[in-house]
Design a protein around this motif. Structure first.
Motif, short mmCIF file in Angstrom:
data_model
loop_
_atom_site.label_atom_id
_atom_site.label_comp_id
_atom_site.label_asym_id
_atom_site.label_seq_id
_atom_site.Cartn_x
_atom_site.Cartn_y
_atom_site.Cartn_z
N ALA A 257 39.17 -23.35 22.95
CA ALA A 257 38.13 -23.64 23.94
C ALA A 257 37.37 -22.37 24.30
O ALA A 257 36.14 -22.38 24.38
CB ALA A 257 38.75 -24.27 25.18
N ALA A 258 38.09 -21.28 24.54
CA ALA A 258 37.44 -20.00 24.86
C ALA A 258 36.63 -19.50 23.66
O ALA A 258 35.52 -18.99 23.82
CB ALA A 258 38.47 -18.97 25.28
N PHE A 259 37.18 -19.68 22.46
CA PHE A 259 36.48 -19.27 21.24
C PHE A 259 35.16 -20.04 21.11
O PHE A 259 34.13 -19.45 20.79
CB PHE A 259 37.38 -19.54 20.03
CG PHE A 259 36.78 -19.18 18.71
CD1 PHE A 259 36.73 -17.87 18.28
CD2 PHE A 259 36.27 -20.16 17.87
CE1 PHE A 259 36.17 -17.53 17.05
CE2 PHE A 259 35.72 -19.84 16.64
CZ PHE A 259 35.68 -18.52 16.24
N ALA A 260 35.19 -21.33 21.39
CA ALA A 260 34.01 -22.18 21.23
C ALA A 260 32.89 -21.81 22.20
O ALA A 260 31.72 -22.09 21.93
CB ALA A 260 34.39 -23.65 21.42
N GLU A 261 33.23 -21.15 23.29
CA GLU A 261 32.22 -20.75 24.27
C GLU A 261 31.43 -19.50 23.84
O GLU A 261 30.37 -19.22 24.39
CB GLU A 261 32.87 -20.50 25.63
CG GLU A 261 33.41 -21.77 26.26
CD GLU A 261 34.11 -21.52 27.58
OE1 GLU A 261 34.03 -20.39 28.11
OE2 GLU A 261 34.75 -22.45 28.08
N LEU A 262 31.95 -18.77 22.87
CA LEU A 262 31.28 -17.56 22.40
C LEU A 262 30.08 -17.92 21.53
O LEU A 262 30.06 -18.96 20.87
CB LEU A 262 32.25 -16.71 21.57
CG LEU A 262 33.49 -16.19 22.28
CD1 LEU A 262 34.44 -15.56 21.27
CD2 LEU A 262 33.11 -15.19 23.36
N PRO A 263 29.07 -17.04 21.48
CA PRO A 263 27.96 -17.25 20.52
C PRO A 263 28.51 -17.19 19.08
O PRO A 263 29.52 -16.54 18.81
CB PRO A 263 27.03 -16.06 20.78
CG PRO A 263 27.45 -15.49 22.09
CD PRO A 263 28.89 -15.85 22.30
N LEU A 264 27.85 -17.87 18.18
CA LEU A 264 28.31 -17.98 16.80
C LEU A 264 28.57 -16.61 16.16
O LEU A 264 29.59 -16.41 15.50
CB LEU A 264 27.32 -18.78 15.96
CG LEU A 264 27.75 -19.09 14.53
CD1 LEU A 264 29.02 -19.93 14.51
CD2 LEU A 264 26.63 -19.81 13.78
#
Length: 93
Positions: free
Chosen positions: A36-43
């Motif tokens: 979830a935290a990873f998915a919040e980062l820009p690509l």
């Protein structure tokens, strides 16, 4: 590394992470993962994080293992490596 760089989205990167984890390509220091935290980062940041997690020592194949089908090396790559090490013939000696 090329697959991480070419990944078009978070879903592809998460799939690569799962593959890296399954096949032992993560650095030993990587103990936990928060998708979830990873998915919040820009690509671009996701790609950097995933590349940082990659055990770079696993990016090469030992000479004695290069013909193992699990590594998926092409005949041309095997021939190039055998030539580099001064080995003759198609099979490992």
């Amino acid at each position: 590394m090329a697959r991480v760089e070419a990944a078009p989205d978070t879903a592809a990167l998460l799939a690569l992470y799962a593959e890296m984890e399954q096949h032992g390509f993560l650095r030993i220091e990587v103990e936990s993962w928060d998708p979830a935290a990873f998915a919040e980062l820009p690509l671009a940041e996701q790609k950097r994080v995933l590349l940082d997690c990659l055990d770079k020592n696993r990016l090469y194949v030992n000479l004695t293992e290069m013909e193992d089908a699990d590594h998926g090396l092409s005949a041309a790559d095997i021939a190039l490596n055998r030539s580099f090490y001064g080995l003759s013939g198609a099979a490992a000696e």
